[in-house]
Enzyme design. Structure first.
Site, PDB file in Angstrom:
ATOM      1  N   HIS A  25      12.157  -4.295  -2.915  1.00  0.00           N
ATOM      2  CA  HIS A  25      11.988  -3.718  -1.580  1.00  0.00           C
ATOM      3  C   HIS A  25      11.654  -4.777  -0.531  1.00  0.00           C
ATOM      4  O   HIS A  25      12.294  -4.853   0.511  1.00  0.00           O
ATOM      5  CB  HIS A  25      10.880  -2.648  -1.596  1.00  0.00           C
ATOM      6  CG  HIS A  25      10.590  -2.100  -0.235  1.00  0.00           C
ATOM      7  ND1 HIS A  25       9.664  -2.663   0.618  1.00  0.00           N
ATOM      8  CD2 HIS A  25      11.131  -1.044   0.428  1.00  0.00           C
ATOM      9  CE1 HIS A  25       9.646  -1.971   1.747  1.00  0.00           C
ATOM     10  NE2 HIS A  25      10.522  -0.987   1.662  1.00  0.00           N
TER      11      HIS A  25
ATOM     12  N   HIS B  89      12.354   7.946  -5.510  1.00  0.00           N
ATOM     13  CA  HIS B  89      12.184   6.784  -4.621  1.00  0.00           C
ATOM     14  C   HIS B  89      11.761   5.550  -5.414  1.00  0.00           C
ATOM     15  O   HIS B  89      10.653   5.503  -5.958  1.00  0.00           O
ATOM     16  CB  HIS B  89      11.119   7.143  -3.584  1.00  0.00           C
ATOM     17  CG  HIS B  89      10.864   6.094  -2.561  1.00  0.00           C
ATOM     18  ND1 HIS B  89       9.652   5.456  -2.440  1.00  0.00           N
ATOM     19  CD2 HIS B  89      11.663   5.587  -1.589  1.00  0.00           C
ATOM     20  CE1 HIS B  89       9.709   4.603  -1.432  1.00  0.00           C
ATOM     21  NE2 HIS B  89      10.920   4.659  -0.907  1.00  0.00           N
TER      22      HIS B  89
END
Length: 276
Positions: free
Chosen positions: A60, A18
């Site tokens: 992100h 991730h």
């Protein structure tokens, strides 16, 4: 007595890093992805956003404030603006409050520079072994469909835009936006799409997904609170990729439920727990 998690006889659970090995290196940096590859991750996850001058970068948040020493929205900054920022030192400070960049010599660009999706694709193609990519498009954004358009053009340059319809694909596109996934399927029908979920909407309680989507991406909280939902998804013929799975008991639960992929900040520990 603890027992090794069960893995399907056909294929082991895919371990997906991730934002790279983001517990050990600053998220979305080249250093984080290199570590994930070294640790044996089967796939790499990343978030893509479009800069003001049309480059896909791995960030992100909508704004750069949390993960860099700059401020502002990614979509309002050009690649050169982002390249001038430090995207890594925040993590060193977080882990060691007394940490001081002064006297540390030159910062390591692999730990501090913004990463483009193009550079990550080059890293994967040079890795010397197959590594899948799970690419998340972030929405809403001022660029709307241009994100998917640029993404598919870039995948085409690397020969990744048209995997065989009946075989495994080295790339998949994920989003919380059903509209984004619809755009991808319309332009590149054989690229697998993953519908990400933070909660279970009433119309999907029975395990249905948006038209054409074959992979569900529930958050770990959903899986923990509603393990039966995973069975409903599987009964509908969907694969299940769970995020973000860091704790050993959560890894065990995912393995017991027979999910196909675990997305984690700790790929090395998860691989070890799965006996790989």
């Amino acid at each position: 007595m603890t027992h090794a998690p069960q893995q399907t006889a056909l294929r082991p659970i895919q371990v997906v890093a991730h934002r790279g090995a983001s517990e050990e290196a600053p998220e979305h940096t080249l250093a984080a992805y290199r570590k994930a590859i070294e640790h044996g991750a089967d796939a790499l996850e990343c978030d893509v956003r479009l800069t003001a001058d049309g480059h896909l970068v791995l960030v992100h948040d909508r704004r750069v404030n949390r993960t860099s020493n700059g401020r502002g929205a990614v979509s309002a900054l050009e690649l050169a603006d982002l390249a001038a920022l430090d995207f890594g030192s925040w993590k060193d400070r977080e882990e060691s409050p007394d940490w001081d960049a002064e006297g540390m010599g030159e910062p390591d660009p692999e730990r501090t520079s913004v990463l483009t999706l193009e550079r990550l694709l080059e890293l994967v193609s040079d890795a010397g072994r197959p590594i899948d990519l799970a690419i998340e498009t972030k929405h809403p954004t001022r660029w709307a469909g241009q994100v998917e358009e640029r993404l598919l053009l870039l995948l085409k340059r690397f020969g990744l835009d048209a995997p065989p319809a009946d075989g495994p694909s080295p790339v998949r596109i994920m989003s919380f936006s059903a509209r984004s996934l619809h755009r991808v399927r319309a332009a590149a029908p054989t690229i697998p799409t993953v519908y990400l979920m933070q909660f279970i909407s009433p119309r999907m309680r029975d395990g249905r997904l948006p038209a054409g989507v074959r992979i569900a991406g529930p958050g770990m909280r959903i899986v923990r609170n509603h393990p039966g939902f995973v069975k409903k998804l599987q009964a509908q013929g969907h694969r299940v990729h769970v995020w973000t799975v860091n704790e050993p008991e959560d890894v065990q639960l995912c393995a017991d439920l027979g999910v196909e992929a675990i997305i984690t900040n700790r790929p090395r520990q998860v691989l070890s727990q799965l006996g790989r």
